[in-house]
Design a protein around this motif. Structure first.
Motif, PDB file in Angstrom:
ATOM      1  N   ASP A  94       0.831  -1.199   0.000  1.00 15.90           N
ATOM      2  CA  ASP A  94       0.000   0.000   0.000  1.00 15.90           C
ATOM      3  C   ASP A  94       0.868   1.252   0.000  1.00 15.90           C
ATOM      4  O   ASP A  94       2.039   1.228   0.403  1.00 15.90           O
ATOM      5  N   ARG A 130      -0.355   5.507   0.529  1.00 16.03           N
ATOM      6  CA  ARG A 130      -1.496   6.416   0.619  1.00 16.03           C
ATOM      7  C   ARG A 130      -0.987   7.782   1.055  1.00 16.03           C
ATOM      8  O   ARG A 130      -0.597   7.967   2.204  1.00 16.03           O
ATOM      9  N   ARG A 152      -3.774   2.816  -2.416  1.00 13.54           N
ATOM     10  CA  ARG A 152      -4.948   3.685  -2.341  1.00 13.54           C
ATOM     11  C   ARG A 152      -4.747   5.025  -3.017  1.00 13.54           C
ATOM     12  O   ARG A 152      -5.640   5.529  -3.705  1.00 13.54           O
ATOM     13  N   GLN A 153      -3.583   5.676  -2.837  1.00 10.56           N
ATOM     14  CA  GLN A 153      -3.374   6.990  -3.456  1.00 10.56           C
ATOM     15  C   GLN A 153      -1.889   7.299  -3.503  1.00 10.56           C
ATOM     16  O   GLN A 153      -1.181   7.139  -2.510  1.00 10.56           O
TER      17      GLN A 153
END
Length: 485
Positions: free
Chosen positions: A350, A352, A386-387
């Motif tokens: 991940d 984010r 996610r980002q």
């Protein structure tokens, strides 16, 4: 049959039994009284055909960012050691499991789901995230370790005998509060934190040589901060422990192996390197509330550049900021060089980050007159974060953290990088001016959602930059960017 032949056969049979026993082992560690546990899951493990053993699950704090606000959530964590093969059962105490996954996805572990029970097998040590019904903030971190060869307490041994070893500082099962929240490890000593032990405070190797910090237990300050810290030292080994942060500064010849770092607070970087040389991270797991791993030059009282830093066979999860970040801090008056860095066989679970200045799964941002060169990213699998951005290579003047822009970024290889996802924003590659450039950047077998990005890829218009096909912005003062199969 002659007696000596019978003896030989019996010896061979005994050796076979011993070998099979060595190949199939399972060691579990009951939690100490007073430890904070979590009951979201009931976790069990067994060798095939044998009795199930329960794995206690601890509460671990992780950082969920909602909008621009940080929220601490309690996830679960358990661990055990094994050799051979094991079966794992995870019962969700919150109800039925609609969906379940075991990550990293590259391990291709497909669990069987029956009601509120998820099961799967392992045939080798793995550091895993088990996620039920898409919940990544109340997941189970399960650390399936190899059998520990460093454990000084042998089967049947009285633990009191370990006190006679003057070169060993031993923490047995239980909760231990360090006086003054700190243990300074002397040169030549080994600190061992047993499975089932929780050490509250920071274990430091400062200004020492030939020291080891080993075990299977947990090292965690009462509040925020580093659980393990290496400073101005040489020939240091850290292995097997679970902690918050593990920085290395001003040091040489450091090995950090199978260490797990989980943080939830601001500036909770996982494994920083400051002004150090010959540092190896092998098989680590980082889930952090800031950068998972960084390499900086002069910083926090440590002076000089960095050379020969390797991270391999590892898993990174950035709840905030970068999974991998290089180059921000240095010495403006006496410029530093950061060189010969290798990131090999890594899973990124991940990334984010809302702030564009701090995005990039694979990020090199040269500031403070740093020169960064000869960096290799190879065999890195990036999941659907996610980002953020895939890549961020910039020479910049970030006045919040730097006193000058960097000198340059040179000779960077991205080989066998894969990204499978839909949330990547526009990646950036940019120099600063004619004297401060990004040069000689090679992408070999960059795969985005299964498509290989190359200069001769099918369907690329002749007037496009190849970076356009990857959604990479290649800006000014950049030379020698190539994409090949």
């Amino acid at each position: 049959m002659k007696p000596n032949k019978l003896l030989t056969i019996a010896t061979l049979l005994w050796l076979c039994v011993q070998s099979i026993g060595a190949q199939n082992q399972l060691v579990t560690y009951p939690s100490p009284e007073g430890a904070e546990l979590k009951n979201d899951f009931t976790v069990k493990v067994r060798q095939p055909g044998k009795e199930w053993q329960t794995i206690d699950t601890y509460a671990v704090k992780v950082d969920e960012v909602r909008g621009a606000s940080h929220h601490v959530e309690l996830a679960s964590m358990g661990y055990f050691d094994f050799a051979g093969e094991v079966e794992i059962s995870v019962l969700s105490n919150k109800g039925d499991i609609q969906t379940g996954r075991v990550r990293p996805l590259s391990y291709e572990i497909t669990p069987q789901i029956n009601g509120n029970i998820l099961t799967f097998k392992l045939d080798r040590p793995r550091n895993l995230s088990i996620e039920v019904n898409g919940d990544i903030f109340h997941n189970l971190h399960l650390f399936a370790n190899p059998i520990d060869p460093n454990n000084p307490l042998k089967p049947g041994m009285n633990p009191k005998k370990l006190k006679k070893d003057r070169n060993l500082i031993y923490f047995g099962p239980g909760i231990h509060q360090l006086p003054g929240d700190t243990l300074n490890v002397p040169s030549g000593k080994t600190v061992y934190v047993a499975g089932g032990a929780v050490v509250r405070g920071c274990i430091r190797a400062f200004n020492v040589r030939d020291a080891k910090i080993l075990g299977r237990g947990i090292v965690h300050p009462q509040e925020r901060g580093e659980g393990i810290h290496i400073g101005n030292s040489r020939n240091i080994s850290v292995e097997g422990l679970i902690t918050t942060q593990c920085p290395t500064g001003g040091s040489d010849s450091v090995t950090i192996r199978n260490v797990k770092a989980i943080s939830s607070y601001g500036w909770g970087d996982g494994m920083n390197v400051f002004a150090s040389n010959n540092v190896l991270f092998d098989g680590v797991f980082c889930r952090n509330s800031d950068d998972c791993t960084t390499v900086y030059a002069t910083r926090k009282g440590y002076t000089g550049g960095c050379r020969n830093i390797t991270m391999q066979n590892s898993t990174l999860w950035a709840d905030v900021a970068h999974p991998i970040f290089i180059g921000l801090h240095g010495n403006v008056e006496y410029p530093d060089t950061i060189e010969n860095l290798n990131y090999l066989n890594i899973d990124i679970l991940d990334h984010r980050e809302m702030q564009v200045d701090y995005q990039g799964c694979l990020a090199i941002n040269a500031g403070d007159n740093n020169l960064i060169r000869n960096v290799r990213f190879e065999n890195i699998r990036i999941e659907n974060f996610r980002q953020g951005q895939l890549v961020n290579l910039r020479i910049f003047f970030n006045k919040k953290y730097c006193k000058a822009p960097g000198r340059g970024i040179e000779n960077i290889l991205f080989k066998d990088i894969t990204y499978t996802g839909k949330n990547a924003e526009l990646s950036l590659i940019a120099g600063y001016d004619q004297e401060r450039k990004v040069k000689n950047i090679r992408f070999e077998n960059l795969r985005i959602n299964g498509t290989v990005i190359s200069d001769d890829m099918p369907g690329k218009p002749g007037w496009y930059k190849t970076g356009d096909m990857a959604r990479f912005s290649i800006g000014e003062h950049v030379e020698g960017v190539t994409f090949t199969k």
